[in-house]
Design an enzyme around this catalytic site. Structure first.
Site, PDB file in Angstrom:
ATOM      1  N   HIS A   1       6.842 -26.901  -1.454  1.00 55.77           N
ATOM      2  CA  HIS A   1       6.103 -27.975  -2.120  1.00 55.77           C
ATOM      3  C   HIS A   1       4.971 -27.423  -2.981  1.00 55.77           C
ATOM      4  O   HIS A   1       4.107 -28.174  -3.417  1.00 55.77           O
ATOM      5  CB  HIS A   1       5.585 -28.966  -1.071  1.00 55.77           C
ATOM      6  CG  HIS A   1       6.702 -29.645  -0.333  1.00 55.77           C
ATOM      7  ND1 HIS A   1       7.104 -30.937  -0.582  1.00 55.77           N
ATOM      8  CD2 HIS A   1       7.550 -29.168   0.623  1.00 55.77           C
ATOM      9  CE1 HIS A   1       8.135 -31.243   0.199  1.00 55.77           C
ATOM     10  NE2 HIS A   1       8.424 -30.176   0.941  1.00 55.77           N
TER      11      HIS A   1
ATOM     12  N   LYS B   1     -14.024   0.827  -3.885  1.00 55.19           N
ATOM     13  CA  LYS B   1     -15.077   1.243  -2.949  1.00 55.19           C
ATOM     14  C   LYS B   1     -16.177   1.994  -3.709  1.00 55.19           C
ATOM     15  O   LYS B   1     -17.363   1.773  -3.472  1.00 55.19           O
ATOM     16  CB  LYS B   1     -14.505   2.153  -1.857  1.00 55.19           C
ATOM     17  CG  LYS B   1     -13.598   1.428  -0.881  1.00 55.19           C
ATOM     18  CD  LYS B   1     -13.202   2.354   0.248  1.00 55.19           C
ATOM     19  CE  LYS B   1     -12.111   1.770   1.090  1.00 55.19           C
ATOM     20  NZ  LYS B   1     -11.456   2.739   1.953  1.00 55.19           N
TER      21      LYS B   1
ATOM     22  N   GLU C   1       0.824  -1.211   0.000  1.00 54.72           N
ATOM     23  CA  GLU C   1       0.000   0.000   0.000  1.00 54.72           C
ATOM     24  C   GLU C   1       0.857   1.260   0.000  1.00 54.72           C
ATOM     25  O   GLU C   1       0.431   2.314  -0.455  1.00 54.72           O
ATOM     26  CB  GLU C   1      -0.928   0.019   1.232  1.00 54.72           C
ATOM     27  CG  GLU C   1      -2.369  -0.214   0.863  1.00 54.72           C
ATOM     28  CD  GLU C   1      -3.354  -0.124   2.010  1.00 54.72           C
ATOM     29  OE1 GLU C   1      -3.019   0.395   3.096  1.00 54.72           O
ATOM     30  OE2 GLU C   1      -4.486  -0.585   1.825  1.00 54.72           O
TER      31      GLU C   1
HETATM   32  O1  PA5 Z   1      -3.162   1.478   5.956  1.00 53.90           O
HETATM   33  C1  PA5 Z   1      -4.270   1.968   5.879  1.00 53.90           C
HETATM   34  O2  PA5 Z   1      -4.495   3.156   6.120  1.00 53.90           O
HETATM   35  C2  PA5 Z   1      -5.475   1.099   5.500  1.00 53.90           C
HETATM   36  O3  PA5 Z   1      -5.124  -0.174   5.184  1.00 53.90           O
HETATM   37  C3  PA5 Z   1      -6.485   1.077   6.646  1.00 53.90           C
HETATM   38  O4  PA5 Z   1      -5.851   0.575   7.782  1.00 53.90           O
HETATM   39  C4  PA5 Z   1      -7.695   0.225   6.329  1.00 53.90           C
HETATM   40  O5  PA5 Z   1      -8.262   0.607   5.114  1.00 53.90           O
HETATM   41  C5  PA5 Z   1      -8.743   0.346   7.427  1.00 53.90           C
HETATM   42  O6  PA5 Z   1      -9.145   1.677   7.581  1.00 53.90           O
HETATM   43  P1  PA5 Z   1      -9.903   2.187   8.859  1.00 53.90           P
HETATM   44  O7  PA5 Z   1      -9.031   1.998  10.043  1.00 53.90           O
HETATM   45  O8  PA5 Z   1     -10.192   3.618   8.574  1.00 53.90           O
HETATM   46  O9  PA5 Z   1     -11.170   1.363   8.983  1.00 53.90           O
END
Ligand code: PA5
Length: 423
Positions: free
Chosen positions: A298, A413, A277
């Site tokens: 494996h 989303k 990310e």
């Molecule tokens: O790293 C990040 O910001 C994301 O992966 C969030 O942790 C994830 O989308 C969850 O978001 P939130 O804590 O707002 O529910």
């Protein structure tokens, strides 16, 4: 505390050629002048976290442990991966479960959700709902079900069994928690989800699992001190960051994080989110994937050895296992395994690792980086988190990428909301 070894990767470029760039990126990170500088609160966190808040986490965890057989952590992405990684690494997959920790809010799977709801129906339950935005749909769907279950089971007492970890002011979850009177913990504004395991997001569930969070914080601080230098020869996190860039320049666009411990599989999942990310933007970045050896030798071993040469491996090794045992002698030896009698299972695992490393780097021509942690303790976990945070920020800055946003995640989303008919 972490050893980093790049000698197996046969790097074509020299690390020291990157020193000037590394120094500039280091300064940008430390002076908060780089990309995404609103989200670098994790950098000074080992020195600046609120000690009273840590005490409150410990008190809350104690209360939760006394009240429940099952503790549900309801969150997705950075709001659950770090806690799960820590708990599985330190407690093992079949270790002590008092209470049992179950993760929800990270899937829409009706099968998964229905099975958890059925599993907990006759158990004593507490819930920690975690969402920085307070609006994440997977988490909100699961939490509505959990809230209704808790209210039906415990009535007014349910409010004492639910804890919310969220933004200090913003979001639906904060408003709901205030209205219901849940205890709340704050996710700092300047620490993003995938860097948040070191905040109440990770620390509360980890403490409920019976793990010493002071030791995690001590590990963080030790890493902060050890990794403070911009000098590449002194900073293994930056060496790792630069090696990733050098390997990508040599067309290695996939990094496989390899562990030899099934209880570190979720550490690899956490790492994948951290690097994927953070770095996968602007059509740049190394694709992070993972494997647990020797299990996956494996399945994926064939591709790694002889398939397309797209990847490098990063071995995340642990010097000392949580537990060990001796392989027994057998009078009959009808399985022909007596050649291992008297050896420790961990020794066997380490020999498998050595043999695989030789196979992959020599005949397979797969570069290997090696990161070694001493053990699976809370201190090592904290240290390792900070090591990867620093490496991740550096490797992204070297690509001129903002490590701290995730604009691409919004696309699915938007489509999903349209299909779900959300206004
Ligand atoms: O790293 C990040 O910001 C994301 O992966 C969030 O942790 C994830 O989308 C969850 O978001 P939130 O804590 O707002 O529910």
């Amino acid at each position: 505390m972490i050893k980093f070894d790049a000698t197996h990767a046969f790097l074509k470029e020299s690390l020291s050629a990157y020193q000037e760039q590394v120094t500039a990126c280091h300064e940008a990170l430390m002076n908060k002048s780089g990309k995404g500088n609103d989200y670098v609160g994790w950098v000074e966190w080992p020195n600046q976290y609120d000690k009273n808040e840590i005490e409150r986490i410990k008190e809350c965890a104690k209360r939760m442990r006394e009240q429940c057989e099952v503790f549900i952590v309801c969150g997705i992405g950075g709001s659950y991966l770090g806690a799960r990684a820590a708990i599985e690494m330190m407690n093992g997959l079949y270790g002590k479960k008092e209470p049992e920790i179950i993760f929800m809010g990270n899937t829409f799977s009706s099968t998964y959700i229905a099975q958890v709801m059925d599993y907990i129906k006759d158990k004593e339950v507490c819930v920690n709902v975690i969402s920085k935005s307070g609006t994440t749909t997977e988490t909100s769907v699961a939490f509505r079900l959990l809230k209704q279950f808790m209210e039906a089971k415990y009535g007014d007492e349910s409010a004492k069994r639910i804890v919310a970890t969220t933004d200090k002011a913003r979001g639906t979850l904060k408003a709901l928690a205030d209205a219901k009177g849940y205890e709340t913990f704050v996710i700092p504004d300047d620490i993003g989800g995938r860097f948040s395991v070191i905040t109440p997001v990770g620390l509360l569930p980890i403490a409920v699992a019976g793990i010493n969070i002071d030791a995690i914080l001590a590990g963080l601080k030790a890493a902060y001190d050890d990794l403070a230098s911009a000098d590449l020869s002194q900073n293994p996190a930056y060496q790792y960051a630069v090696c990733r860039r050098i390997l990508q320049n040599a067309d290695k666009n996939v990094e496989m994080l390899v562990t030899y411990e099934p209880n570190m599989t979720m550490v690899a999942e956490w790492w994948k989110q951290l690097f994927g990310e953070s770095e996968g933007k602007e059509e740049k970045g190394v694709l992070p994937c993972s494997a647990t050896f020797s299990t996956d030798l494996h399945s994926l071993g064939q591709f790694i050895q002889e398939g397309k040469k797209v990847l490098f491996e990063t071995l995340l090794l642990c010097e000392k296992p949580l537990l060990d045992m001796e392989f027994p002698h057998d009078e009959e030896d009808n399985d022909h395994m007596n050649y291992l009698a008297g050896k420790s299972l961990d020794w066997v695992n380490k020999m498998a690792c050595q043999g695989t490393l030789e196979a992959h780097e020599e005949s397979g021509n797969v570069p290997n980086l090696i990161i070694t942690i001493p053990d699976m303790s809370a201190k090592s976990f904290g240290y390792m988190c900070y090591f990867f945070f620093r490496a991740c920020a550096m490797t992204c800055y070297l690509l001129d990428i903002n490590p701290f946003n995730q604009p691409g995640v919004e696309v699915y989303k938007k489509n999903m909301f349209r299909l779900l008919g959300k206004k």
